[in-house]
Design a protein around this motif. Structure first.
Motif, PDB file in Angstrom:
ATOM      1  N   LEU A 113      -8.151   0.357  -6.172  1.00  0.00           N
ATOM      2  CA  LEU A 113      -7.878  -0.224  -4.804  1.00  0.00           C
ATOM      3  C   LEU A 113      -9.221  -0.463  -3.989  1.00  0.00           C
ATOM      4  O   LEU A 113      -9.136  -1.083  -3.613  1.00  0.00           O
ATOM      5  CB  LEU A 113      -7.156   0.273  -4.354  1.00  0.00           C
TER       6      LEU A 113
ATOM      7  N   ASN B 175      -5.732  -6.491  -6.887  1.00  0.00           N
ATOM      8  CA  ASN B 175      -6.294  -5.906  -6.291  1.00  0.00           C
ATOM      9  C   ASN B 175      -7.640  -7.125  -5.622  1.00  0.00           C
ATOM     10  O   ASN B 175      -7.607  -7.748  -4.858  1.00  0.00           O
ATOM     11  CB  ASN B 175      -7.316  -4.568  -5.785  1.00  0.00           C
TER      12      ASN B 175
ATOM     13  N   GLY C 259     -12.764  -3.424  -4.528  1.00  0.00           N
ATOM     14  CA  GLY C 259     -12.200  -4.624  -3.838  1.00  0.00           C
ATOM     15  C   GLY C 259     -12.957  -4.322  -2.487  1.00  0.00           C
ATOM     16  O   GLY C 259     -13.423  -6.097  -2.227  1.00  0.00           O
TER      17      GLY C 259
ATOM     18  N   HIS D 224       1.019  -1.082   0.378  1.00  0.00           N
ATOM     19  CA  HIS D 224      -0.025  -0.375   0.302  1.00  0.00           C
ATOM     20  C   HIS D 224       0.230   1.243  -0.469  1.00  0.00           C
ATOM     21  O   HIS D 224       0.774   2.328  -0.377  1.00  0.00           O
ATOM     22  CB  HIS D 224      -1.197   0.222   1.245  1.00  0.00           C
TER      23      HIS D 224
ATOM     24  N   ARG E 289      -6.620  -9.695  -2.669  1.00  0.00           N
ATOM     25  CA  ARG E 289      -7.816  -9.426  -1.037  1.00  0.00           C
ATOM     26  C   ARG E 289      -8.180 -11.483  -1.094  1.00  0.00           C
ATOM     27  O   ARG E 289      -8.361 -11.624   0.697  1.00  0.00           O
ATOM     28  CB  ARG E 289      -8.732  -8.235  -1.479  1.00  0.00           C
TER      29      ARG E 289
ATOM     30  N   LEU F 232       0.984  -7.929  -9.780  1.00  0.00           N
ATOM     31  CA  LEU F 232       0.502  -6.133  -8.821  1.00  0.00           C
ATOM     32  C   LEU F 232       2.120  -5.449  -9.556  1.00  0.00           C
ATOM     33  O   LEU F 232       1.919  -4.225  -9.686  1.00  0.00           O
ATOM     34  CB  LEU F 232       0.240  -6.228  -7.384  1.00  0.00           C
TER      35      LEU F 232
ATOM     36  N   ALA G 220      -9.194   0.617   2.093  1.00  0.00           N
ATOM     37  CA  ALA G 220      -9.240   0.754   0.928  1.00  0.00           C
ATOM     38  C   ALA G 220      -9.944   2.709   1.123  1.00  0.00           C
ATOM     39  O   ALA G 220      -9.672   2.945  -0.363  1.00  0.00           O
ATOM     40  CB  ALA G 220     -11.014  -0.435   0.599  1.00  0.00           C
TER      41      ALA G 220
ATOM     42  N   LEU H  72      -5.198  -3.444 -12.632  1.00  0.00           N
ATOM     43  CA  LEU H  72      -5.551  -3.175 -11.412  1.00  0.00           C
ATOM     44  C   LEU H  72      -6.492  -3.383 -10.444  1.00  0.00           C
ATOM     45  O   LEU H  72      -6.484  -4.150  -8.832  1.00  0.00           O
ATOM     46  CB  LEU H  72      -4.709  -1.899 -10.736  1.00  0.00           C
TER      47      LEU H  72
ATOM     48  N   THR I 227      -7.394   4.614   0.845  1.00  0.00           N
ATOM     49  CA  THR I 227      -6.485   4.071  -0.166  1.00  0.00           C
ATOM     50  C   THR I 227      -6.604   5.461  -1.260  1.00  0.00           C
ATOM     51  O   THR I 227      -6.518   6.291  -2.365  1.00  0.00           O
ATOM     52  CB  THR I 227      -6.408   2.609  -0.476  1.00  0.00           C
TER      53      THR I 227
END
Length: 474
Positions: free
Chosen positions: A53, A120, A56, A31, A124, A99, A403, A116, A406
């Motif tokens: 991100l 992600n 997810g 992260h 997860r 990733l 998330a 992505l 993020t």
């Protein structure tokens, strides 16, 4: 059933639990770099990176509680938890590697955005399959109030040492300046090499954890929770768990805490590289005290928590760590902190990093232990063992809020118009001031609000002992 308490307290078992913190530590460390990798190197906007991100969390809304429910009620010769622990290895390894290695044909914002999202969600899934059973199995292995905190402490220590150690390695070995990139943070090849190393380490560490705890399987108590895995049973057990006031309090606290932590994580590189203007070499040195803080957790945590209420210790750790995190930023905004490039700034941030890391790690370990302790009270109330569902709420809140953090970090970067392909020392002072102005007060406010909800947790040491006594009755 023979007693497994002595084995749970053995040093070998504690170090096996330490191995369980390595994989999540490496994934969490991602992260700190994924936003700058996709934004500054691959050219995906900060907002789209944050959204990818955050998407997810929609997947986690189903996978986390479902994994908890299934592992609570799973029946196999490997027990309730191990089938899920072993199943986590492949998705965690594969998607961590992918990733950092997007294929050559993945170019342009639309394809990068979708790529992505897929990476992600896959990562997860692997994290969910491992983290929830690994936390839940603690309550099965030991019912000792303090030993649970100690086992979590070993996991948390490894989580931090490896995660921060990975940051040291990133700046010392992979994100180094090249003739093409004077700023090592923009060294694209370094991210790929680190991704390969991390993927291998994740797979090996999870395997060690699974094999190391395999010996407990024949001794674990068998619970007959349900005769059906039908959706209505899943929802019934989930509702019963959510009714617990202590779990709701920790859930609200977790939303605030992990949102702040997620924002902190994705903006960490921006703060250290651009706001404080530390070089890659200086950052690698600044992370060393953070690694030492993780090591100090193992001997210090049992001494600080022994015979004390977990909630009270958690609140003290929360307040101390939050203030250490925010004060340097706020003082800089007021013009009361040492100038960039000064030795005084470097050493002050080094000391602050050690204590901030140590206090936050103590908080994290106690936090998980507090949530684990809800299992016995829930069994008294419902007659079922639901560690998986209970711990899935922690995992779900942690990942969703991270998330959101993020996403918030990406939106902040776009909101303050932070330039792409930025060079340290050449970002305008107004932009950096805006970064600190949004970051500092926001993080502090979220942390203090989370601390309030932790104070609403109701299970004391005496309550825990009473629940155990009640469960021992025939």
């Amino acid at each position: 059933m023979s007693s497994i308490e002595p084995s749970a307290k053995s040093i070998s078992t504690r170090w096996v639990f330490a191995s369980g913190g390595i994989g999540p530590g490496l994934i969490d460390n991602a992260h700190y770099f994924v936003l700058i990798f996709y934004n500054q190197i691959l050219g995906l906007s900060g907002s789209l990176t944050g959204i990818a991100l955050a998407v997810g969390l929609l997947f986690d809304a189903i996978s986390d509680p479902l994994t908890g429910f299934l592992s609570d009620n799973w029946k196999s010769r490997w027990g309730r938890r191990h089938p899920f622990l072993y199943a986590s290895i492949l998705p965690a390894v594969i998607f961590y590697f992918l990733l950092w290695h997007p294929p050559d044909f993945i170019r342009g914002e639309n394809l990068l955005f979708l790529y992505l999202i897929v990476c992600n969600i896959g990562l997860r899934l692997g994290l969910t399959l491992f983290v929830i059973p690994s936390y839940a199995i603690i309550a099965e292995i030991t019912s000792d109030y303090d030993e649970r905190t100690r086992l979590v402490g070993y996991m948390t220590s490894a989580f931090s040492v490896v995660g921060n150690g990975m940051s040291v390695a990133m700046y010392a070995f992979w994100l180094v300046p090249t003739p093409e990139n004077a700023d090592g943070v923009l060294n694209a090849a370094g991210y790929g090499e680190a991704g390969l190393f991390g993927a291998i380490a994740i797979g090996v560490s999870i395997l060690i954890f699974c094999v190391g705890l395999h010996k407990f399987i024949p001794h674990l108590r068998e619970y007959r929770n349900v005769t059906s895995l039908a959706p209505k049973e899943f929802f019934r057990q989930s509702v019963d768990v959510i009714r617990d006031a202590s779990l709701r309090a920790m859930g609200m606290a977790g939303i605030l805490y992990y949102t702040a932590s997620g924002t902190y994580a994705v903006l960490w590189v921006y703060i250290y590289s651009f706001f404080w203007e530390f070089s890659s070499e200086e950052i690698s040195l600044l992370v060393v005290p953070m690694v030492i803080g993780g090591m100090a957790l193992i001997p210090l945590l049992p001494r600080i928590t022994f015979k004390r209420e977990k909630k009270n210790v958690a609140i003290l750790m929360f307040l101390g760590a939050s203030l250490i995190n925010a004060i340097p930023i706020l003082l800089r905004l007021l013009g009361l902190f040492p100038e960039n490039g000064s030795d005084t700034l470097f050493w002050m941030m080094m000391v602050a990093g050690f204590f901030e890391t140590l206090l936050f790690l103590m908080l994290d370990a106690i936090w998980i232990s507090m949530v684990t302790d809800i299992a016995e009270q829930n069994e008294v109330n419902t007659g079922r063992r639901s560690e998986g569902i209970i711990l899935s709420t922690l995992s779900f809140v942690q990942k969703c809020a991270s998330a959101l953090g993020t996403l918030a970090g990406g939106l902040i970067i776009d909101f303050i118009a932070f330039p792409e392909n930025a060079i340290v020392g050449q970002v305008s002072s107004d932009t950096l001031f805006d970064l600190g102005l949004v970051y500092g007060p926001l993080i502090l406010t979220l942390y203090l609000a989370a601390c309030f909800f932790v104070s609403r947790y109701r299970i004391s040491r005496e309550d825990f002992s009473t629940a155990l006594t009640e469960l021992e009755k025939p």
